[in-house]
Design a protein around this motif. Structure first.
Motif, PDB file in Angstrom:
ATOM      1  N   ARG A  89      -7.266 -10.751   0.537  1.00 54.31           N
ATOM      2  CA  ARG A  89      -7.294  -9.404   1.129  1.00 54.31           C
ATOM      3  C   ARG A  89      -5.881  -8.851   1.340  1.00 54.31           C
ATOM      4  N   PRO A  90      -4.964  -9.611   1.974  1.00 56.21           N
ATOM      5  CA  PRO A  90      -3.599  -9.083   2.129  1.00 56.21           C
ATOM      6  C   PRO A  90      -2.889  -8.848   0.788  1.00 56.21           C
ATOM      7  N   ALA A  91      -3.170  -9.686  -0.211  1.00 62.74           N
ATOM      8  CA  ALA A  91      -2.541  -9.498  -1.521  1.00 62.74           C
ATOM      9  C   ALA A  91      -2.992  -8.181  -2.145  1.00 62.74           C
ATOM     10  N   TRP A  92      -4.297  -7.905  -2.092  1.00 58.98           N
ATOM     11  CA  TRP A  92      -4.787  -6.643  -2.654  1.00 58.98           C
ATOM     12  C   TRP A  92      -4.236  -5.456  -1.886  1.00 58.98           C
ATOM     13  N   GLU A  93      -4.111  -5.591  -0.577  1.00 60.19           N
ATOM     14  CA  GLU A  93      -3.525  -4.506   0.223  1.00 60.19           C
ATOM     15  C   GLU A  93      -2.064  -4.273  -0.156  1.00 60.19           C
ATOM     16  N   PRO A 101       3.030  -9.065  -3.780  1.00 56.66           N
ATOM     17  CA  PRO A 101       2.868 -10.181  -2.834  1.00 56.66           C
ATOM     18  C   PRO A 101       3.104 -11.533  -3.505  1.00 56.66           C
ATOM     19  N   SER A 102       3.175 -12.551  -2.692  1.00 55.87           N
ATOM     20  CA  SER A 102       3.253 -13.926  -3.172  1.00 55.87           C
ATOM     21  C   SER A 102       2.047 -14.683  -2.603  1.00 55.87           C
ATOM     22  N   PRO A 103       0.875 -14.540  -3.251  1.00 59.87           N
ATOM     23  CA  PRO A 103      -0.334 -15.155  -2.702  1.00 59.87           C
ATOM     24  C   PRO A 103      -0.237 -16.668  -2.574  1.00 59.87           C
ATOM     25  N   CYS A 104       0.429 -17.336  -3.517  1.00 61.73           N
ATOM     26  CA  CYS A 104       0.526 -18.798  -3.438  1.00 61.73           C
ATOM     27  C   CYS A 104       1.318 -19.234  -2.212  1.00 61.73           C
ATOM     28  N   LEU A 105       2.387 -18.520  -1.902  1.00 58.24           N
ATOM     29  CA  LEU A 105       3.180 -18.836  -0.713  1.00 58.24           C
ATOM     30  C   LEU A 105       2.331 -18.675   0.542  1.00 58.24           C
ATOM     31  N   ARG A 106       1.615 -17.570   0.619  1.00 56.70           N
ATOM     32  CA  ARG A 106       0.743 -17.323   1.779  1.00 56.70           C
ATOM     33  C   ARG A 106      -0.346 -18.388   1.873  1.00 56.70           C
TER      34      ARG A 106
END
Length: 156
Positions: A89-93, A101-106
């Protein structure tokens, strides 16, 4: 609890199905640790693509196969909802707002490390390990995660 000089202890290893985490589990087992493999299911089975990503269903199958070969216990934790809320959700936002964004880091920070640590603690394990390249430094308030010695491989 004293383990004595011959048994290092019990360690929960985050196993993605990749080479790094598989090798970490094998090295720890060979060093005498009691190893528990933990893999996170991050996508629903009907959504998970067959990919080389740790997000795909094939990662679970590879991790399970490695654990079997190493003769260690292996658990799959359902993390689909937490992954969706904390990572996707935060990545798409971010994408919608024009950011990259860096989804893997998150995911590493908010899902993977937390879930494996919680499982290890719940099962009275002494440590948690991953195949990530980083360093643990004894800081003033306990262990701290620091950048790897080799900056080209750092995953801290």
């Amino acid at each position: 609890m004293s383990r004595g000089p011959t048994l290092p202890g019990r360690v929960a290893v985050a196993m993605s199905g990749g080479v790094d985490s598989s090798l970490a589990a094998a090295l720890l087992r060979d060093a005498g640790w009691e190893v528990l493999g933990v893999t996170l299911q991050l996508r629903a089975c009907d959504e998970a693509m067959a990919s080389r990503s740790c997000c795909g269903a094939d990662g679970i199958a590879r991790a399970r196969a490695v654990a079997g070969r190493l003769e260690i216990r292996h658990y799959v934790l359902d993390s689909v909802e937490s992954f969706s809320q904390a990572v996707l959700r935060p990545a798409w936002e971010d994408y919608a707002a024009g950011r990259t964004p860096s989804p893997c880091l998150r995911c590493n920070e908010q899902i993977k490390f937390t879930a494996v640590l919680e499982r290890g603690l719940a099962m009275d394990f002494d440590a948690v390990a991953t195949g990530h390249y980083a360093r643990i430094v004894n800081g003033p308030n306990g262990p701290e995660l620091h950048r790897a010695v080799d900056p080209t491989k750092d995953q801290s």
